[in-house]
Write a protein that holds these residues in place. Structure first.
Motif, PDB file in Angstrom:
ATOM      1  N   THR A  32      -8.254  -6.915  -2.769  1.00  7.71           N
ATOM      2  CA  THR A  32      -9.427  -7.477  -2.075  1.00  7.71           C
ATOM      3  C   THR A  32      -9.458  -7.066  -0.592  1.00  7.71           C
ATOM      4  O   THR A  32     -10.527  -6.819  -0.045  1.00  7.71           O
ATOM      5  CB  THR A  32      -9.502  -9.023  -2.193  1.00  7.71           C
ATOM      6  OG1 THR A  32      -8.291  -9.585  -1.694  1.00  7.71           O
ATOM      7  CG2 THR A  32      -9.733  -9.478  -3.616  1.00  7.71           C
ATOM      8  N   ASP A  33      -8.281  -6.955   0.042  1.00  6.08           N
ATOM      9  CA  ASP A  33      -8.261  -6.520   1.448  1.00  6.08           C
ATOM     10  C   ASP A  33      -8.859  -5.118   1.600  1.00  6.08           C
ATOM     11  O   ASP A  33      -9.608  -4.843   2.531  1.00  6.08           O
ATOM     12  CB  ASP A  33      -6.826  -6.508   1.996  1.00  6.08           C
ATOM     13  CG  ASP A  33      -6.322  -7.907   2.327  1.00  6.08           C
ATOM     14  OD1 ASP A  33      -7.148  -8.832   2.427  1.00  6.08           O
ATOM     15  OD2 ASP A  33      -5.096  -8.062   2.495  1.00  6.08           O
ATOM     16  N   GLU A  34      -8.491  -4.259   0.657  1.00  6.44           N
ATOM     17  CA  GLU A  34      -9.015  -2.879   0.709  1.00  6.44           C
ATOM     18  C   GLU A  34     -10.531  -2.864   0.514  1.00  6.44           C
ATOM     19  O   GLU A  34     -11.243  -2.109   1.175  1.00  6.44           O
ATOM     20  CB  GLU A  34      -8.395  -2.072  -0.425  1.00  6.44           C
ATOM     21  CG  GLU A  34      -7.473  -0.986   0.031  1.00  6.44           C
ATOM     22  CD  GLU A  34      -6.830  -0.303  -1.164  1.00  6.44           C
ATOM     23  OE1 GLU A  34      -7.552   0.124  -2.086  1.00  6.44           O
ATOM     24  OE2 GLU A  34      -5.589  -0.225  -1.172  1.00  6.44           O
ATOM     25  N   GLU A  35     -10.994  -3.702  -0.412  1.00  3.51           N
ATOM     26  CA  GLU A  35     -12.442  -3.772  -0.671  1.00  3.51           C
ATOM     27  C   GLU A  35     -13.183  -4.274   0.569  1.00  3.51           C
ATOM     28  O   GLU A  35     -14.262  -3.800   0.892  1.00  3.51           O
ATOM     29  CB  GLU A  35     -12.732  -4.711  -1.853  1.00  3.51           C
ATOM     30  CG  GLU A  35     -12.247  -4.189  -3.184  1.00  3.51           C
ATOM     31  CD  GLU A  35     -12.889  -2.860  -3.582  1.00  3.51           C
ATOM     32  OE1 GLU A  35     -14.109  -2.717  -3.428  1.00  3.51           O
ATOM     33  OE2 GLU A  35     -12.151  -1.969  -4.038  1.00  3.51           O
ATOM     34  N   ILE A  36     -12.579  -5.229   1.253  1.00  2.66           N
ATOM     35  CA  ILE A  36     -13.206  -5.765   2.466  1.00  2.66           C
ATOM     36  C   ILE A  36     -13.310  -4.655   3.513  1.00  2.66           C
ATOM     37  O   ILE A  36     -14.349  -4.461   4.137  1.00  2.66           O
ATOM     38  CB  ILE A  36     -12.391  -6.965   3.019  1.00  2.66           C
ATOM     39  CG1 ILE A  36     -12.462  -8.140   2.043  1.00  2.66           C
ATOM     40  CG2 ILE A  36     -12.878  -7.377   4.412  1.00  2.66           C
ATOM     41  CD1 ILE A  36     -11.480  -9.274   2.330  1.00  2.66           C
ATOM     42  N   GLU A  37     -12.228  -3.891   3.672  1.00  7.33           N
ATOM     43  CA  GLU A  37     -12.241  -2.818   4.670  1.00  7.33           C
ATOM     44  C   GLU A  37     -13.271  -1.749   4.318  1.00  7.33           C
ATOM     45  O   GLU A  37     -13.964  -1.222   5.184  1.00  7.33           O
ATOM     46  CB  GLU A  37     -10.834  -2.210   4.814  1.00  7.33           C
ATOM     47  CG  GLU A  37      -9.873  -3.183   5.472  1.00  7.33           C
ATOM     48  CD  GLU A  37      -8.493  -2.606   5.799  1.00  7.33           C
ATOM     49  OE1 GLU A  37      -8.077  -1.641   5.136  1.00  7.33           O
ATOM     50  OE2 GLU A  37      -7.840  -3.135   6.733  1.00  7.33           O
ATOM     51  N   LYS A  38     -13.412  -1.469   3.029  1.00 10.95           N
ATOM     52  CA  LYS A  38     -14.398  -0.475   2.595  1.00 10.95           C
ATOM     53  C   LYS A  38     -15.801  -0.961   2.909  1.00 10.95           C
ATOM     54  O   LYS A  38     -16.627  -0.257   3.470  1.00 10.95           O
ATOM     55  CB  LYS A  38     -14.285  -0.259   1.074  1.00 10.95           C
ATOM     56  CG  LYS A  38     -13.504   0.968   0.688  1.00 10.95           C
ATOM     57  CD  LYS A  38     -13.752   1.286  -0.787  1.00 10.95           C
ATOM     58  CE  LYS A  38     -12.477   1.159  -1.587  1.00 10.95           C
ATOM     59  NZ  LYS A  38     -12.653   1.065  -3.018  1.00 10.95           N
ATOM     60  N   GLN A  39     -16.025  -2.204   2.522  1.00  6.75           N
ATOM     61  CA  GLN A  39     -17.362  -2.774   2.702  1.00  6.75           C
ATOM     62  C   GLN A  39     -17.729  -2.890   4.176  1.00  6.75           C
ATOM     63  O   GLN A  39     -18.843  -2.599   4.590  1.00  6.75           O
ATOM     64  CB  GLN A  39     -17.379  -4.161   2.056  1.00  6.75           C
ATOM     65  CG  GLN A  39     -18.736  -4.800   2.026  1.00  6.75           C
ATOM     66  CD  GLN A  39     -18.680  -6.114   1.240  1.00  6.75           C
ATOM     67  OE1 GLN A  39     -18.132  -6.171   0.132  1.00  6.75           O
ATOM     68  NE2 GLN A  39     -19.229  -7.162   1.805  1.00  6.75           N
ATOM     69  N   GLU A  40     -16.771  -3.292   4.980  1.00  9.41           N
ATOM     70  CA  GLU A  40     -17.034  -3.526   6.413  1.00  9.41           C
ATOM     71  C   GLU A  40     -16.867  -2.255   7.253  1.00  9.41           C
ATOM     72  O   GLU A  40     -17.173  -2.241   8.436  1.00  9.41           O
ATOM     73  CB  GLU A  40     -16.059  -4.589   6.922  1.00  9.41           C
ATOM     74  CG  GLU A  40     -16.356  -5.983   6.427  1.00  9.41           C
ATOM     75  CD  GLU A  40     -17.497  -6.636   7.185  1.00  9.41           C
ATOM     76  OE1 GLU A  40     -17.508  -6.576   8.427  1.00  9.41           O
ATOM     77  OE2 GLU A  40     -18.396  -7.190   6.529  1.00  9.41           O
ATOM     78  N   LYS A  41     -16.314  -1.228   6.622  1.00  8.51           N
ATOM     79  CA  LYS A  41     -16.034   0.041   7.302  1.00  8.51           C
ATOM     80  C   LYS A  41     -15.201  -0.155   8.579  1.00  8.51           C
ATOM     81  O   LYS A  41     -15.430   0.491   9.607  1.00  8.51           O
ATOM     82  CB  LYS A  41     -17.348   0.776   7.641  1.00  8.51           C
ATOM     83  CG  LYS A  41     -18.156   1.129   6.420  1.00  8.51           C
ATOM     84  CD  LYS A  41     -19.333   2.033   6.799  1.00  8.51           C
ATOM     85  CE  LYS A  41     -20.159   2.438   5.607  1.00  8.51           C
ATOM     86  NZ  LYS A  41     -20.802   1.313   4.897  1.00  8.51           N
ATOM     87  N   ARG A  42     -14.268  -1.073   8.540  1.00  5.50           N
ATOM     88  CA  ARG A  42     -13.346  -1.280   9.650  1.00  5.50           C
ATOM     89  C   ARG A  42     -12.124  -2.028   9.129  1.00  5.50           C
ATOM     90  O   ARG A  42     -12.145  -2.611   8.041  1.00  5.50           O
ATOM     91  CB  ARG A  42     -14.005  -2.045  10.811  1.00  5.50           C
ATOM     92  CG  ARG A  42     -14.753  -3.278  10.369  1.00  5.50           C
ATOM     93  CD  ARG A  42     -15.586  -3.868  11.501  1.00  5.50           C
ATOM     94  NE  ARG A  42     -16.418  -4.936  10.952  1.00  5.50           N
ATOM     95  CZ  ARG A  42     -17.041  -5.850  11.649  1.00  5.50           C
ATOM     96  NH1 ARG A  42     -16.960  -5.829  12.967  1.00  5.50           N
ATOM     97  NH2 ARG A  42     -17.769  -6.785  11.082  1.00  5.50           N
ATOM     98  N   GLU A  43     -11.061  -1.977   9.944  1.00  4.65           N
ATOM     99  CA  GLU A  43      -9.806  -2.593   9.499  1.00  4.65           C
ATOM    100  C   GLU A  43      -9.872  -4.113   9.612  1.00  4.65           C
ATOM    101  O   GLU A  43     -10.595  -4.650  10.466  1.00  4.65           O
ATOM    102  CB  GLU A  43      -8.653  -2.106  10.388  1.00  4.65           C
ATOM    103  CG  GLU A  43      -8.259  -0.684  10.102  1.00  4.65           C
ATOM    104  CD  GLU A  43      -6.969  -0.303  10.802  1.00  4.65           C
ATOM    105  OE1 GLU A  43      -6.357  -1.153  11.483  1.00  4.65           O
ATOM    106  OE2 GLU A  43      -6.579   0.857  10.665  1.00  4.65           O
ATOM    107  N   ILE A  44      -9.067  -4.771   8.797  1.00  9.81           N
ATOM    108  CA  ILE A  44      -9.026  -6.234   8.818  1.00  9.81           C
ATOM    109  C   ILE A  44      -8.684  -6.753  10.214  1.00  9.81           C
ATOM    110  O   ILE A  44      -9.280  -7.699  10.715  1.00  9.81           O
ATOM    111  CB  ILE A  44      -8.026  -6.733   7.758  1.00  9.81           C
ATOM    112  CG1 ILE A  44      -8.668  -6.516   6.396  1.00  9.81           C
ATOM    113  CG2 ILE A  44      -7.662  -8.200   7.969  1.00  9.81           C
ATOM    114  CD1 ILE A  44      -7.894  -6.868   5.225  1.00  9.81           C
TER     115      ILE A  44
END
Ligand code: S3P
Length: 167
Positions: A32-44
């Motif tokens: 899920t962390d990776e998906e968030i970064e993909k969606q937001e186009k930035r690091e957590i």
């Protein structure tokens, strides 16, 4: 196969163990962390710094829902259990597994970790506080699997054994 949600504190091995389980069950692996970064186009880390934790948690909850599908092993961020609605989602839509590690083991594994935004400042104290706040939430999982000892492969095998014995 119903989705498997792997939860646990930062450093519990969710990603490594999850990848092995997915491979062995021929399921898709999603972090899920990776998906968030993909969606937001930035690091957590950047999301926390610029938008704050509440924003991150709302994106995380939406991502959890959007990636839940059959034949998937999901590795979730350590704070996914904070929202009651996420806990209910995992109980009602798949198999929620808690990879349990002792506080001492988590402290050892997270030593020198500078990347995780929640450990900024006094990391040892932060870990202890978060661990105590969250343990009872993780323990609401469908299954608790001990992840203190053993290789990731062994821990993955104990999850798989339980899945296969439960069918
Ligand atoms: C968090 C854990 C991180 C990531 C974010 C917040 C937490 O994931 O989601 O930094 O609240 O425990 P990992 O558990 O994969 O490190």
């Amino acid at each position: 196969m119903q989705p498997i949600f792997l939860t646990g504190f930062m450093g519990a091995g969710k990603t490594t163990v999850g990848q092995i389980i997915a491979e062995q069950l021929q399921a898709e692996f999603i972090d899920t962390d990776e998906e968030i970064e993909k969606q937001e186009k930035r690091e957590i880390r950047t999301i926390f710094e610029t938008e704050g934790e509440a924003y991150f948690r709302s994106v995380e909850a939406a991502v959890l829902r959007s990636v839940t599908k059959p034949a998937t092993v999901l590795s979730t961020g350590g704070g996914i259990v904070l929202k009651e609605a996420n806990r209910r989602w995992m109980l009602e839509n798949g198999l929620w597994v808690f990879l349990e590690c002792s506080l001492e083991e988590i402290e050892r594994r997270l030593e020198d970790d500078l990347k995780r935004p929640l450990l900024k400042g006094n990391a040892r104290e932060r870990i202890q506080t978060l661990y105590k706040e969250r343990l009872a939430l993780y323990r609401q999982a469908s299954w608790i699997v001990q992840a203190d000892q053993g290789s990731p492969k062994e821990i993955a095998s104990s999850v798989i054994d339980r899945i296969q014995n439960a069918v």
